[in-house]
Design a protein around this motif. Structure first.
Motif, mmCIF file in Angstrom:
data_model
loop_
_atom_site.group_PDB
_atom_site.id
_atom_site.type_symbol
_atom_site.label_atom_id
_atom_site.label_comp_id
_atom_site.label_asym_id
_atom_site.label_seq_id
_atom_site.Cartn_x
_atom_site.Cartn_y
_atom_site.Cartn_z
ATOM 1 N N GLU A 10 0.841 -1.201 0.000
ATOM 2 C CA GLU A 10 0.000 0.000 0.000
ATOM 3 C C GLU A 10 0.880 1.256 0.000
ATOM 4 O O GLU A 10 1.781 1.389 0.835
ATOM 5 C CB GLU A 10 -0.895 -0.010 1.242
ATOM 6 N N GLY A 11 0.642 2.169 -0.949
ATOM 7 C CA GLY A 11 1.365 3.439 -1.000
ATOM 8 C C GLY A 11 2.687 3.391 -1.747
ATOM 9 O O GLY A 11 3.339 4.419 -1.893
ATOM 10 N N SER A 12 3.120 2.219 -2.213
ATOM 11 C CA SER A 12 4.417 2.144 -2.895
ATOM 12 C C SER A 12 4.318 2.510 -4.374
ATOM 13 O O SER A 12 5.311 2.894 -4.973
ATOM 14 C CB SER A 12 5.019 0.749 -2.752
ATOM 15 N N VAL A 13 3.149 2.403 -4.976
ATOM 16 C CA VAL A 13 2.979 2.731 -6.389
ATOM 17 C C VAL A 13 2.074 3.946 -6.495
ATOM 18 O O VAL A 13 0.956 3.941 -5.981
ATOM 19 C CB VAL A 13 2.364 1.540 -7.167
ATOM 20 N N LYS A 14 2.603 5.000 -7.147
ATOM 21 C CA LYS A 14 1.808 6.220 -7.302
ATOM 22 C C LYS A 14 1.520 6.436 -8.776
ATOM 23 O O LYS A 14 2.342 6.089 -9.640
ATOM 24 C CB LYS A 14 2.589 7.431 -6.783
ATOM 25 N N SER A 15 0.369 7.023 -9.081
ATOM 26 C CA SER A 15 0.050 7.330 -10.474
ATOM 27 C C SER A 15 0.759 8.625 -10.859
ATOM 28 O O SER A 15 0.957 9.511 -10.026
ATOM 29 C CB SER A 15 -1.456 7.468 -10.661
ATOM 30 N N ARG A 16 1.156 8.745 -12.140
ATOM 31 C CA ARG A 16 1.919 9.907 -12.578
ATOM 32 C C ARG A 16 1.020 11.135 -12.654
ATOM 33 O O ARG A 16 -0.210 11.017 -12.737
ATOM 34 C CB ARG A 16 2.564 9.626 -13.931
ATOM 35 N N LYS A 17 1.653 12.323 -12.628
ATOM 36 C CA LYS A 17 0.909 13.571 -12.769
ATOM 37 C C LYS A 17 0.429 13.695 -14.201
ATOM 38 O O LYS A 17 1.236 13.638 -15.129
ATOM 39 C CB LYS A 17 1.834 14.770 -12.500
ATOM 40 N N ARG A 18 -0.872 13.893 -14.401
ATOM 41 C CA ARG A 18 -1.397 14.105 -15.748
ATOM 42 C C ARG A 18 -1.515 15.608 -15.971
ATOM 43 O O ARG A 18 -2.408 16.257 -15.448
ATOM 44 C CB ARG A 18 -2.735 13.394 -15.929
ATOM 45 N N ILE A 19 -0.546 16.152 -16.703
ATOM 46 C CA ILE A 19 -0.410 17.594 -16.879
ATOM 47 C C ILE A 19 -1.167 18.049 -18.123
ATOM 48 O O ILE A 19 -1.155 17.361 -19.152
ATOM 49 C CB ILE A 19 1.082 17.952 -16.981
ATOM 50 N N GLY A 20 -1.818 19.212 -18.037
ATOM 51 C CA GLY A 20 -2.475 19.806 -19.200
ATOM 52 C C GLY A 20 -3.770 19.112 -19.568
ATOM 53 O O GLY A 20 -4.062 18.919 -20.738
ATOM 54 N N ARG A 21 -4.543 18.706 -18.549
ATOM 55 C CA ARG A 21 -5.815 18.025 -18.839
ATOM 56 C C ARG A 21 -7.008 18.825 -18.292
ATOM 57 O O ARG A 21 -7.925 18.258 -17.735
ATOM 58 C CB ARG A 21 -5.812 16.617 -18.214
ATOM 59 N N GLY A 22 -6.915 20.166 -18.422
ATOM 60 C CA GLY A 22 -8.038 21.013 -18.030
ATOM 61 C C GLY A 22 -7.874 21.589 -16.634
ATOM 62 O O GLY A 22 -7.154 21.067 -15.799
#
Length: 148
Positions: A10-22
């Motif tokens: 738990e907490g070891s995998v983070k989703s990437r920042k999705r930049i420029g999506r509104g």
């Protein structure tokens, strides 16, 4: 536990920042690039040597000296060392290949005999260069010098 049950902790995998999506994403608008400036533009890259407008290191340091591209480097060989070589090998004829075999020079090196030390043995040598005092000492001992 089986392979189908394996999960990362738990907490070891983070989703990437999705930049420029509104604007609703919180990362719209300037898309985390701030306002204006070179780093806000597309295709912007800083050169490795760029120091933020400060005078760069290669311009601050003084330039000194000069490297002559026509310089010929010789491996020095003194008469004393030549005498030692004669005593050790009991040979009185030396060429560049003999000096390479003795470990004095490499095959690509040029050899220059210098007049430091004393020579009592009669030697015949073939080298790239020789000083006047060394040539006189070799010929006085009954030897000969040939330039390659």
């Amino acid at each position: 536990m089986e392979l189908s049950n394996l999960r990362p902790t738990e907490g070891s995998v983070k989703s990437r920042k999705r930049i420029g999506r509104g604007t609703g994403s919180g990362r719209g608008g300037t898309s985390t690039r701030g306002h204006k400036g070179d780093k806000a533009r597309s295709g912007s890259k800083e050169k490795r040597h760029f120091e933020g407008g400060q005078t760069p290191m290669q311009r601050r340091l003084p330039k000194r000296g000069f490297k002559n591209i026509n310089r010929v480097d010789y491996v020095p060989l003194n008469l004393g060392k030549l005498e030692d070589l004669v005593q050790k090998t009991s040979n009185n004829t030396f060429d560049v290949a003999a000096f390479v075999a003795a470990g004095i020079a490499r095959a690509s090196d040029k050899i220059k005999v210098l007049g430091n030390g004393t020579l009592t043995s009669k030697v015949n040598i073939k080298v790239h260069a020789i000083s006047a005092s060394a040539k006189a000492a070799i010929e006085a001992a009954g030897g000969s010098v040939e330039l390659v």
